[in-house]
Structure formats: C-alpha cells, structure tokens
Design a protein around this motif. Sequence first.
Motif, mmCIF file in Angstrom:
data_model
loop_
_atom_site.group_PDB
_atom_site.id
_atom_site.type_symbol
_atom_site.label_atom_id
_atom_site.label_comp_id
_atom_site.label_asym_id
_atom_site.label_seq_id
_atom_site.Cartn_x
_atom_site.Cartn_y
_atom_site.Cartn_z
ATOM 1 N N ARG A 50 0.825 -1.208 0.000
ATOM 2 C CA ARG A 50 0.000 0.000 0.000
ATOM 3 C C ARG A 50 0.859 1.257 0.000
ATOM 4 O O ARG A 50 0.585 2.212 -0.716
ATOM 5 N N ASP A 51 1.931 1.270 0.808
ATOM 6 C CA ASP A 51 2.816 2.433 0.861
ATOM 7 C C ASP A 51 3.455 2.693 -0.502
ATOM 8 O O ASP A 51 3.557 3.844 -0.934
ATOM 9 N N GLY A 56 3.215 6.314 -5.584
ATOM 10 C CA GLY A 56 3.222 6.562 -7.021
ATOM 11 C C GLY A 56 3.732 5.413 -7.873
ATOM 12 O O GLY A 56 3.747 5.512 -9.093
ATOM 13 N N PHE A 57 4.157 4.334 -7.232
ATOM 14 C CA PHE A 57 4.586 3.178 -8.002
ATOM 15 C C PHE A 57 3.372 2.477 -8.595
ATOM 16 O O PHE A 57 2.297 2.492 -8.015
ATOM 17 N N VAL A 62 5.602 -2.544 -8.290
ATOM 18 C CA VAL A 62 5.559 -3.214 -6.993
ATOM 19 C C VAL A 62 5.789 -4.714 -7.160
ATOM 20 O O VAL A 62 6.473 -5.331 -6.335
ATOM 21 N N LYS A 63 5.294 -5.297 -8.233
ATOM 22 C CA LYS A 63 5.542 -6.724 -8.482
ATOM 23 C C LYS A 63 7.031 -7.035 -8.500
ATOM 24 O O LYS A 63 7.469 -8.040 -7.978
#
Length: 67
Positions: A50-51, A56-57, A62-63
């Motif tokens: 979540r962060d 903005g990622f 994130v993966k």
Amino acid sequence: MLIGELAERTGTTTRALRYHEEQGLLESGRTPAGYRVYGPAAVTRVRNVRDLLVSGFTVEDVKSFVR
C-alpha cells in the motif's frame, strides 16, 4: 488470519486484498472450506504494498519489488 481480519489490521478492504492477490502482490493459503487464510507476515506485506502504491509506483513496479 482470515481476509476480514487482515483488512481490519491493515486499514484496507477485502476487495483490495483480493485484487492484490490477483495481481501477484500477496499470497494466501486456503482453509478446507476455501476461505483465504494469511500468516502474520501478510500484515507487513500489505502495508508495504500500500505504501508503495500510494507513493506513485504502479502495480507492475511493486511486483518487481515483492518477488
């Protein structure tokens, strides 16, 4: 813990958690009845995901971090 408890502990929704799982950002086990079940480390994982998303990622970014 079940999905509702994880959602409550992390301040998110069960739908968001299901989406994270569909996208490969989160993993769960299953009970014999088919309910999602998460270990204690899932709380930290969800908060980190979540962060990163709020920062903005993209989900694709994130993966690459969570592998």
